[in-house]
Design an enzyme around this catalytic site. Structure first.
Site, mmCIF file in Angstrom:
data_model
loop_
_atom_site.group_PDB
_atom_site.id
_atom_site.type_symbol
_atom_site.label_atom_id
_atom_site.label_comp_id
_atom_site.label_asym_id
_atom_site.label_seq_id
_atom_site.Cartn_x
_atom_site.Cartn_y
_atom_site.Cartn_z
ATOM 1 N N TYR A 117 0.851 -1.194 0.000
ATOM 2 C CA TYR A 117 0.000 0.000 0.000
ATOM 3 C C TYR A 117 0.896 1.257 0.000
ATOM 4 C CZ TYR A 117 -3.619 -3.453 0.891
ATOM 5 O OH TYR A 117 -4.449 -4.539 0.769
ATOM 6 N N ARG A 129 -6.118 -14.925 11.441
ATOM 7 C CA ARG A 129 -7.147 -15.886 11.044
ATOM 8 C C ARG A 129 -7.419 -16.891 12.158
ATOM 9 N NH1 ARG A 129 -4.207 -17.531 5.687
ATOM 10 N NH2 ARG A 129 -2.483 -17.162 7.132
HETATM 11 C C1 LIG Z 1 -9.463 -11.222 5.490
HETATM 12 C C2 LIG Z 1 -8.156 -10.559 5.808
HETATM 13 C C3 LIG Z 1 -8.049 -9.164 5.825
HETATM 14 C C4 LIG Z 1 -6.835 -8.542 6.159
HETATM 15 N N1 LIG Z 1 -6.778 -7.190 6.279
HETATM 16 C C5 LIG Z 1 -5.620 -6.595 6.701
HETATM 17 C C6 LIG Z 1 -5.557 -5.208 6.989
HETATM 18 O O1 LIG Z 1 -6.556 -4.487 6.944
HETATM 19 N N2 LIG Z 1 -4.346 -4.705 7.361
HETATM 20 C C7 LIG Z 1 -3.222 -5.483 7.492
HETATM 21 O O2 LIG Z 1 -2.169 -4.976 7.851
HETATM 22 N N3 LIG Z 1 -3.278 -6.790 7.267
HETATM 23 C C8 LIG Z 1 -4.449 -7.383 6.898
HETATM 24 N N4 LIG Z 1 -4.498 -8.734 6.758
HETATM 25 C C9 LIG Z 1 -3.300 -9.553 7.058
HETATM 26 C C10 LIG Z 1 -3.370 -10.023 8.524
HETATM 27 O O3 LIG Z 1 -3.241 -8.963 9.415
HETATM 28 C C11 LIG Z 1 -2.268 -11.051 8.804
HETATM 29 O O4 LIG Z 1 -1.029 -10.436 8.604
HETATM 30 C C12 LIG Z 1 -2.364 -12.280 7.923
HETATM 31 O O5 LIG Z 1 -3.681 -12.772 7.931
HETATM 32 C C13 LIG Z 1 -1.408 -13.385 8.376
HETATM 33 O O6 LIG Z 1 -1.607 -13.688 9.732
HETATM 34 P P1 LIG Z 1 -2.492 -14.948 10.228
HETATM 35 O O7 LIG Z 1 -1.869 -16.170 9.619
HETATM 36 O O8 LIG Z 1 -2.403 -14.923 11.710
HETATM 37 O O9 LIG Z 1 -3.856 -14.742 9.708
HETATM 38 C C14 LIG Z 1 -5.704 -9.347 6.441
HETATM 39 C C15 LIG Z 1 -5.829 -10.738 6.445
HETATM 40 C C16 LIG Z 1 -7.038 -11.345 6.150
HETATM 41 C C17 LIG Z 1 -7.138 -12.840 6.218
HETATM 42 S S1 SF4 Z 2 -11.824 -19.094 6.460
HETATM 43 FE FE1 SF4 Z 2 -10.103 -20.544 6.488
HETATM 44 S S2 SF4 Z 2 -8.285 -19.216 6.492
HETATM 45 FE FE2 SF4 Z 2 -9.990 -17.913 7.005
HETATM 46 S S3 SF4 Z 2 -9.972 -17.904 9.239
HETATM 47 FE FE3 SF4 Z 2 -11.386 -19.499 8.604
HETATM 48 S S4 SF4 Z 2 -10.185 -21.378 8.560
HETATM 49 FE FE4 SF4 Z 2 -8.756 -19.675 8.605
#
Ligand SMILES: Cc1cc2nc3c(=O)[nH]c(=O)nc-3n(C[C@H](O)[C@H](O)[C@H](O)COP(=O)(O)O)c2cc1C
Ligand code: SF4
Ligand SMILES: Cc1cc2nc3c(=O)[nH]c(=O)nc-3n(C[C@H](O)[C@H](O)[C@H](O)COP(=O)(O)OP(=O)(O)OC[C@H]3O[C@@H](n4cnc5c(N)ncnc54)[C@H](O)[C@@H]3O)c2cc1C
Length: 638
Positions: free
Chosen positions: A171, A317
């Site tokens: 971004y 997530r």
């Molecule tokens: C649906 C979705 C929306 C996201 N929106 C943002 C956001 O607004 N800002 C940001 O920095 N990261 C965003 N991310 C990235 C998450 O903050 C995070 O870095 C990423 O999901 C990996 O971490 P996790 O494996 O714990 O989900 C988003 C991720 C998902 C799945």
């Molecule tokens: S939809 Fe799939 S990737 Fe997203 S939070 Fe749920 S289990 Fe995790």
């Protein structure tokens, strides 16, 4: 498990956090179209906060009208403070600290969405968008710095405990940091010092407005994973400059839209995906480091902290899938955590404009009540079919006190998901099946395998309620030659690619056709996907489709669209393309022509049984998400 670190208190600047878990910014698309906070937004953050993480970060809000995406949050004017204060209040009501993230999408959006010209440090488009942005004038750069700082002040005035700048994922801020997207020749481009200037000025200006004590967090990509982008060595240099400018913590993510899978690491990536990037940066700065990326179990979280790779862990997530993630660790009930399987259906729903939803958590999206209240009348219930729809229905009904028997004709639970989980890149779906199994056992569902249910059986059992979750079967298209020996069903090839020869043509370019082509290509075979329609992989969620098409291209899968099928011969498949007959040579033809609902039992029983319901793919073939949502929606009300 023994946890010493993850539940210990921690500090970011002057802010004390109850434990080391942070919910990172996750865009939801729950806001109103004009960017205002909705009741769903507030409800969502309160629900996540009730799970006990130390800090909850509210999703990225734009600091300037030109960055407003429909249903994204807008914090570009003072009038937004009131709405944001309701989110802060809701989070803090749950005894948790609250932060809000600020961003501008820069070139990674489309003017169709924002209604404004895109702008960026340089006039270079981002690949998935392909829209050429306007190069920002210096006046606009300074205006934008002021907007970030003003919005940060609004975060403070709304009652949040901290602000985070989104300097990752390609971004606007990241656009300046990156040598790949910033080709400016003035003081905002060129050397690392210059590329950091935009971020540094934002931090300095913000500090002037919010004061010394208000924590500023900064998210960066620790590696861009794109050609000519920056790597961890440059990320370290960036981190040092941000620390010097006065940030209180650095949050280390990775990637941008061209390395999409690094932003939301899918199921075939390592757990704790970006922990080593965090570790490298932690070595050279004094401020706290937050690690993020598939930290989906308490074990990985604890390991990252114990090994000193980070001071905090962000679980995104993981907390969507189970908002009580931290609560369950605190109460020694880790085995009850519904694990995120990184399927990225949540991401697909977000980009599809429908709002974030989750296959592990039917509550998410808040479209219907999911309160599991005890049923007023205990009923004898038969559920037919143990795919996700039948299993979820059985779990919720049993949790509500019904006497539930679940019947499955095959020798195991999981339905079509067992097939979906077979390709090497989708093994994560086995965790989904095993978590459903565990929950069904805990809820006291009586499971009967190897039992094909028919109308005679149901009449004999005379249950109060029957739920049919009988799924679907593979469609066999009427093509001349379909009975030849070298014609195989996709289902069989996914399970055993050795059944195919060396040169394979796949009829059907939907979900199954694309996946089977990758399975075949991975085993060294030449695969060609043919499709009647024009769009390969249509109907598949956007992020999943991108990864599938990328994988197909990298593995040399050929494709041909807009064909009609003439006949299958011993030599291969004859198609009509633009009115011309063509033979596509193949020693094996694989049928991946879609699925059809299996609702025969429903047709037989519908006028006999008062409480008879049909759910999941048996109504219409779709995905796991609709299956579990339909099951929950139905059974919370019986
Ligand atoms: C649906 C979705 C929306 C996201 N929106 C943002 C956001 O607004 N800002 C940001 O920095 N990261 C965003 N991310 C990235 C998450 O903050 C995070 O870095 C990423 O999901 C990996 O971490 P996790 O494996 O714990 O989900 C988003 C991720 C998902 C799945
Ligand atoms: S939809 Fe799939 S990737 Fe997203 S939070 Fe749920 S289990 Fe995790
Ligand atoms: C190759 C492939 C890949 C896919 N990948 C994904 C994916 O990545 N993500 C996603 O969300 N969706 C995916 N899907 C779709 C997803 O699998 C289905 O939408 C989902 O499984 C539907 O759930 P269901 O419970 O309604 O039906 P099913 O999962 O089909 O379950 C129906 C069950 O009922 C049983 N049954 C039927 N009749 C009887 C009877 N008379 N008596 C007893 N048992 C009976 C069947 O044996 C089966 O176990 C994929 C589908 C395919 C084919």
């Amino acid at each position: 498990m023994k946890v010493s670190k993850i539940l210990s208190k921690g500090k970011i600047g002057s802010l004390e956090l109850e434990n080391r878990f942070i919910f990172p910014a996750i865009d939801t698309s729950y806001a109103h179209r004009d960017g205002k906070v909705s009741e769903t937004t507030i409800k969502h953050y309160e629900r996540i906060a009730s799970g006990g993480a130390g800090l909850i970060t509210v999703e990225a809000a734009t600091v300037h009208k030109s960055g407003l995406i429909p249903k994204g949050l807008d914090l570009s004017t003072d009038s937004a403070i009131q709405g944001f204060s309701k989110i802060a209040e809701a989070i803090k009501r749950q005894g948790t600290k609250a932060a809000a993230q600020l961003f501008h999408p820069g070139r990674q959006t489309s003017s169709r969405h924002t209604g404004h010209t895109l702008f960026a440090p340089s006039a270079i488009p981002s690949k998935p968008v392909y829209e050429i942005p306007e190069e920002m004038t210096k006046a606009l750069i300074f205006e934008m710095i002021g907007c970030f700082a003003q919005a940060a002040l609004r975060v403070k005035l709304a009652g949040f405990d901290a602000v985070e700048f989104h300097g990752a994922h390609g971004y606007l801020i990241n656009g300046f940091l990156s040598p790949w997207s910033n080709k400016r020749e003035d003081e905002f481009g060129g050397t690392i010092e210059n590329r950091c200037k935009f971020a540094v000025e934002i931090i300095k200006k913000t500090r002037e407005l919010v004061g010394e004590d208000f924590p500023i967090l900064f998210r960066i990509s620790g590696h861009e994973y794109v050609f000519k982008g920056y790597d961890i060595e440059e990320a370290k240099a960036i981190a040092l400059r941000l620390e010097e400018a006065g940030v209180d913590a650095l949050h280390i993510s990775a990637g941008n839209y061209e390395s999409f899978e690094m932003m939301f690491p899918p199921m075939n990536t390592s757990t704790g995906t970006h922990q080593d990037l965090a570790k490298e940066i932690k070595k050279i700065v004094k401020i706290p480091i937050i690690s993020v990326g598939r930290i989906h179990t308490p074990e990985i979280a604890e390991q990252i902290l114990v090994e000193g790779k980070a001071d905090f862990v962000a679980v995104g997530r993981g907390m969507l899938a189970d908002p009580d993630f931290v609560k369950k660790i605190k109460s020694n009930q880790e085995e009850l955590i519904r694990p995120c399987i990184s399927c990225n259906i949540c991401v697909d729903k977000l980009y599809g404009g429908e709002g974030v939803q989750c296959i592990q958590n039917p509550e998410l999206g808040y479209k219907f009540s999911t309160d599991i209240l005890q049923a007023p009348l205990k009923k004898k219930m038969i559920i037919v079919g143990a795919g996700p729809a039948g299993m979820q229905a059985a779990i919720t009904a049993a949790e509500r006190g019904h006497d539930v028997s679940l019947y499955e004709q095959s020798d195991d639970l999981g339905g079509t998901v067992r097939l979906a989980a077979t390709p090497f890149f989708k093994k994560g779906y086995w965790n989904f099946i095993s978590s459903l199994k565990k929950r069904a056992e805990n809820a006291g569902v009586k499971i009967h395998l190897n039992t094909k249910v028919d109308h005679v059986f149901i009449r004999k059992e005379a249950p109060d309620t029957v739920i049919l979750a009988t799924g679907s079967t593979f469609r066999i298209p009427a093509i001349k030659g379909i009975d030849l020996n070298h014609v195989k069903m996709a289902e069989d090839i996914i399970k055993n690619p050795e059944l195919a020869g060396n040169e394979v043509v796949i009829i059907g370019g939907g979900w199954t056709g694309c996946e089977v082509s990758i399975v075949l290509a991975q085993s060294g075979r030449k695969a060609t996907v043919v499709k009647r329609g024009s769009i390969l992989g249509d109907g598949i969620g956007r992020s999943h489709r991108w990864s599938l098409l990328k994988e197909m291209e990298e593995r040399g899968v050929q494709n041909m669209t807009n064909v009609s099928y003439e006949e299958i011969s011993k030599e291969g498949l004859v198609v009509l393309l633009n009115g011309e007959r063509k033979l596509l040579k193949a020693d094996t033809i694989v049928i991946a022509a879609g699925l059809e609902s299996n609702n025969n039992l429903y047709s037989i029983l519908k006028n006999e049984i008062e409480e008879l319901y049909l759910i999941g793919d048996a109504i219409k073939t779709r995905t796991v998400l609709e299956a579990v949502q339909e099951a929950t929606k139905l059974t919370v009300g019986i």
